[in-house]
Scaffold this active site. Structure first.
Site, PDB file in Angstrom:
ATOM      1  N   HIS A 332       0.814  -1.217   0.000  1.00 24.16           N
ATOM      2  CA  HIS A 332       0.000   0.000   0.000  1.00 24.16           C
ATOM      3  C   HIS A 332       0.847   1.267   0.000  1.00 24.16           C
ATOM      4  CE1 HIS A 332       0.868   0.965   4.223  1.00 24.16           C
ATOM      5  NE2 HIS A 332       0.675  -0.315   4.516  1.00 24.16           N
ATOM      6  N   CYS A 350       3.499  -4.599   6.672  1.00 26.88           N
ATOM      7  CA  CYS A 350       3.068  -4.367   5.289  1.00 26.88           C
ATOM      8  C   CYS A 350       4.259  -3.935   4.438  1.00 26.88           C
ATOM      9  CB  CYS A 350       1.990  -3.295   5.240  1.00 26.88           C
ATOM     10  SG  CYS A 350       0.409  -3.804   5.939  1.00 26.88           S
TER      11      CYS A 350
END
Length: 427
Positions: A332, A350
């Site tokens: 992301h 992440c």
């Protein structure tokens, strides 16, 4: 006329059939068939017979749908059988090699009324027709199957596994084999693949290698009416899914160099600076499959076990998020860490990149594409339960999860393989 096959007194053959049942068998031919008159040449003259007295069937009250419907002719031959359900759809069947019988070859459905049209001939050249009707008993348990992928897309990535979720747990090895055999996988081009029992109610199918680019894949449940076990469980309604495989997209995230290498059909398209999980929150190693994409998502630390108010707590609005695990691992946009991207790992697990790069990545990937993390100090991606880690099992280990214990080919069966529902009338 009502005929009791085994009830004629004085017949030794009849006395040996005390288990037979009453059937409604009605002759359909009222008059003789057109034929030449006898010429004295020794050839029997065709004539009409009461076929209901010649043939015997397995029809009866509460017939077992797990067993075939059978027709036999004593003292003659069966020439044609048409077995139909209430919707008029015919059930496939086959003539016995000696011509004295016929049996259905497709499963019968539980709690369903069937009607058979039967034609037979005796040894003297006589021919006739009759009918038999019966209703199968209801299933004690119906096994329904939900097939995946079920996200409503037409195209998926090369890593997308097929899934089957059963309504009932199946534990017996023989029953599992029946279920696997009723799950039909076809693709063009054909591949070698196998099913893996994740647990008693969930199966995954994957090829030995990734799906070929452009492949047309179909998954179906063909166990409708099939006896699954010996305790009254039968297969539920047929269902299926189909999709096309897109380009071979692979994103390799190197946690040591802090770079993401994006490849399409084997060619490097882009190398993107990234940051992955910092110590204590190291990103999982291994092969993951894109599960979904969210234009924006609110990420809260409590969802990964970080207490609110702690030094590691966060509550962030994140854009261009591509999910790879159910527990919350994404690729992301992370504009707050641009200074560390390509240099150091500072995330909570992440893979973060600039907003521009995240938007590009989002727009150039799809569900089923591959994201592989290497050189991280995190643990290995779970094979099941946290997304699709199926590709982290070796092919040999994957085959161990199949009830059949062997790979299958996804060759599409030819249309001619469908058995004929009826035999050609011979009179």
């Amino acid at each position: 006329m009502a005929v009791r096959w085994a009830g004629d007194r004085g017949s030794s053959t009849a006395r040996g059939r005390r288990g037979a049942v009453w059937l409604a068998l009605t002759p359909l031919l009222a008059g003789p068939l057109a034929a030449c008159s006898g010429s004295g040449d020794g050839i029997a003259t065709p004539h009409t017979i009461d076929a209901g007295r010649l043939v015997h069937t397995s029809a009866g009250a509460d017939a077992d749908p797990g067993k075939p419907f059978t027709v036999t002719a004593q003292g003659g031959t069966v020439t044609d059988v048409t077995l139909s359900g209430p919707d008029g759809k015919q059930v496939t069947g086959a003539l016995d090699p000696d011509g004295h019988g016929w049996h259905s070859t497709a499963p019968l459905l539980p709690a369903t009324h069937y009607r058979a049209r039967i034609a037979a001939a005796d040894r003297r050249g006589g021919r006739g027709q009759t009918t038999a009707e019966f209703t199968t008993k209801a299933a004690d348990i119906t096994l329904t199957v939900a097939l995946g992928p079920d996200l409503g897309r037409d195209t998926y990535g090369v890593g997308e596994p097929l899934t089957a979720e059963l309504s009932e747990p199946i534990t017996d090895p023989a029953d599992r084999q029946r279920v696997e055999q009723a799950l039909t996988v076809t693709s063009t081009p054909a591949v070698t693949g196998a099913w893996y029992w994740v647990d008693a109610k969930n199966l995954h199918f994957r090829p030995k290698d990734y799906w070929p680019t452009g492949a047309k894949v179909k998954l179906g449940w063909a166990g409708q009416g099939m006896a699954i076990d010996d305790h009254g469980m039968y297969g539920g309604p047929a269902t299926g899914v189909a999709f096309t495989v897109g380009d071979r997209v692979e994103a390799v995230v190197d946690a040591a160099s802090d770079e993401l290498t994006f490849k399409r059909n084997g060619e490097v398209v882009s190398i993107i600076p990234v940051t992955t999980g910092k110590p204590g929150f190291d990103t999982r190693n291994g092969i993951k499959v894109v599960l979904g994409q969210e234009r924006s998502v609110q990420m809260k630390s409590e969802t990964i076990g970080i207490a609110e108010g702690s030094s590691e707590a966060y509550d962030l609005h994140v854009e261009w998020a591509t999910r790879v695990t159910w527990s919350g691992e994404y690729v992301h946009a992370a504009p707050w860490s641009v200074g560390s991207q390509g240099v150091a790992n500072v995330s909570h697990g992440c893979t973060g990149m600039s907003t521009e790069h995240a938007k590009w990545f989002y727009e150039n990937t799809r569900v089923g594409d591959i994201v592989q993390v290497v050189n991280s100090k995190g643990h290995q991606m779970e094979p099941f339960g946290n997304g699709f880690g199926d590709w982290n099992l070796s092919w040999d280990d994957w085959l161990k999860g199949s009830a059949l214990g062997k790979p299958v080919s996804t060759d599409a069966p030819p249309a001619a393989a469908q058995a004929a529902a009826t035999l050609k009338p011979q009179f």
